[in-house]
Design an enzyme around this catalytic site. Structure first.
Site, short mmCIF file in Angstrom:
data_model
loop_
_atom_site.label_atom_id
_atom_site.label_comp_id
_atom_site.label_asym_id
_atom_site.label_seq_id
_atom_site.Cartn_x
_atom_site.Cartn_y
_atom_site.Cartn_z
N THR A 62 30.35 108.05 -34.23
CA THR A 62 30.88 109.04 -35.18
C THR A 62 30.12 110.35 -35.11
OG1 THR A 62 31.64 107.31 -36.63
CG2 THR A 62 31.26 109.43 -37.65
N TYR A 93 39.25 108.99 -37.68
CA TYR A 93 38.92 109.91 -36.58
C TYR A 93 38.65 109.14 -35.29
CZ TYR A 93 34.54 107.92 -37.96
OH TYR A 93 33.58 107.01 -38.25
N SER A 149 30.80 102.42 -30.84
CA SER A 149 29.75 101.42 -30.54
C SER A 149 30.26 99.98 -30.56
CB SER A 149 28.56 101.60 -31.47
OG SER A 149 28.87 101.20 -32.77
N THR A 152 27.47 103.81 -35.53
CA THR A 152 26.71 103.02 -36.51
C THR A 152 27.13 101.55 -36.55
OG1 THR A 152 28.27 103.71 -38.22
CG2 THR A 152 26.22 104.98 -38.02
N ASP A 153 28.33 101.24 -36.06
CA ASP A 153 28.82 99.86 -36.21
C ASP A 153 27.91 98.83 -35.56
OD1 ASP A 153 30.89 100.92 -37.61
OD2 ASP A 153 32.46 100.42 -36.16
N LYS A 208 23.38 97.53 -41.10
CA LYS A 208 24.42 98.34 -41.74
C LYS A 208 24.95 97.55 -42.95
CE LYS A 208 28.45 101.17 -40.72
NZ LYS A 208 29.49 101.58 -39.77
N GLU A 258 19.03 69.88 -37.40
CA GLU A 258 19.84 70.20 -36.22
C GLU A 258 19.81 71.71 -36.02
OE1 GLU A 258 21.26 68.98 -39.01
OE2 GLU A 258 21.23 66.84 -38.58
#
Ligand code: GLU
Length: 348
Positions: free
Chosen positions: A38, A52, A85, A118-119, A191, A311
């Site tokens: 972004t 966008y 990203s 940022t993702d 995030k 486990e």
């Protein structure tokens, strides 16, 4: 009077800086690696902050938009990629880490900034934190509003990131995340909000510091996270496949088996609470562990420690997405099950 004093003072300062004796006043050198996101996003509408296109503007455009960068550093930019990203991949991560390690061999380079969507910023940040072998600062920065938006946060975030990478006090703190006037540790930050600029946080560990104006101010002296591990990826061309499966009521073992058939060398489960998984899946997890395929039990809660379970392996403080990066690096390094347990136990 005050203005006159200021101009006399400025004149004196300029005269001094012209002197060869003060040649050392050149700004620290900072390299920006651009990958998209972004912060390089663009839209036809100045009020569009959600629909966008990410990863549209080139690094030269980003640098030109912030002439104030020259006040804190001598900046050069390299375009490594220009993608949203969610498309970031291990090939690009390996390339980026190798480029930074190589760049840091140059004594003239003070620090590095990476611009990123940022993702998945936290995954790249964590990867760099574990694979860049230097005390020099790596700062990863993004934005929540595209460059074309009213109140775009990218220019200030970029200026603060470069200011941080140029600052001696940033040395020895690993990779750091800068957004919204805050500095977070890449080891812990995640995030936390899908749209707001204050999205990066570490619920338990907090921030390392913030900015006063554009000057970084740290709360503490440099510290290394407890149990921090590091990996040499200089010879790696690819990393073992590790997948993440999300836990829920009624979950069964079908996707665990499918993941292995699909070539996964390790599995991370975003478990419930303290890494709980349905009882009906435990036999499969046990069988995979016995076959030497590590199964990490993380948590879908968003924070907290996942302790060792019968486990599988508890993920410690690592989120599912950070656990995936760590397990992949550990497998690439040839770590055995005991070493992997030690990494996730986060014991010094
Ligand atoms: N999905 C895009 C990305 O991660 C936009 C998110 C952002 O950069 O803030 O690149």
């Amino acid at each position: 009077m005050a203005v006159r004093f200021a101009s006399v003072f400025l004149g004196a300062a300029l005269a001094l800086s012209a002197s060869p004796l003060f040649a050392a006043d050149a700004k620290p050198s900072v390299v920006i690696y651009a990958t998209g996101g972004t912060i390089a996003g663009s839209s036809a509408s100045s009020t569009d902050t959600t629909d966008y296109d990410a990863g549209k503007l080139g690094i030269e455009t980003l640098i030109k938009a912030v002439p104030e960068l020259s006040q804190v550093a001598t900046v050069t930019g390299e375009q490594l990629a220009n993608m949203p990203s969610q498309d970031m991949d291990q090939k690009t991560l390996l390339k980026l880490s190798k480029m930074i390690n190589e760049k840091f061999k140059d004594p003239a380079v003070h620090g590095v900034v990476v611009t990123h969507g940022t993702d998945t910023l936290e995954e790249t940040a964590f990867f760099l934190d574990l694979t860049v072998n230097s005390k020099k600062p790596v700062v990863i920065v993004g934005a929540m509003r595209p460059a074309t938006a009213v109140g775009a946060d990218g220019p200030m975030n970029l200026l603060e990131a470069v200011s941080l990478a140029a600052n001696d006090k940033a040395n020895g703190r690993g990779t750091m995340v800068v957004l919204n006037d805050r500095i977070s540790s890449a080891f812990y930050a995640t995030k936390t909000n899908s749209t707001t600029p204050d999205t990066f946080r570490a619920a338990e560990q907090g921030y390392l510091g913030g900015f006063v104006g554009i000057t970084p101010r740290f709360y503490y002296s440099p510290a290394i996270p407890t149990g921090k591990m590091s990996f040499d990826v200089s010879k790696e061309e690819s990393l073992p496949k590790v997948v993440i499966l999300y836990s829920y009521q009624d979950q069964d073992s079908a996707l665990l088996d499918a993941a292995i058939k699909d070539g996964a060398k390790g599995i991370v489960i975003a478990g419930m609470g303290n890494g709980s998984i349905p009882t009906r899946t435990k036999a499969t997890v046990k069988k995979l562990m016995e076959q030497g395929i590590p199964v990490i039990r993380s948590t879908r809660t968003g924070s907290g420690f996942v302790s060792k379970k019968e486990e599988g392996i508890g993920s410690g403080f690592f989120s599912p997405q950070k656990s995936r990066i760590l397990l992949s690096l550990a497998l690439a390094s040839g770590a055995d099950m005991a070493a992997i347990e030690r990494y996730f136990g986060m014991v010094e």
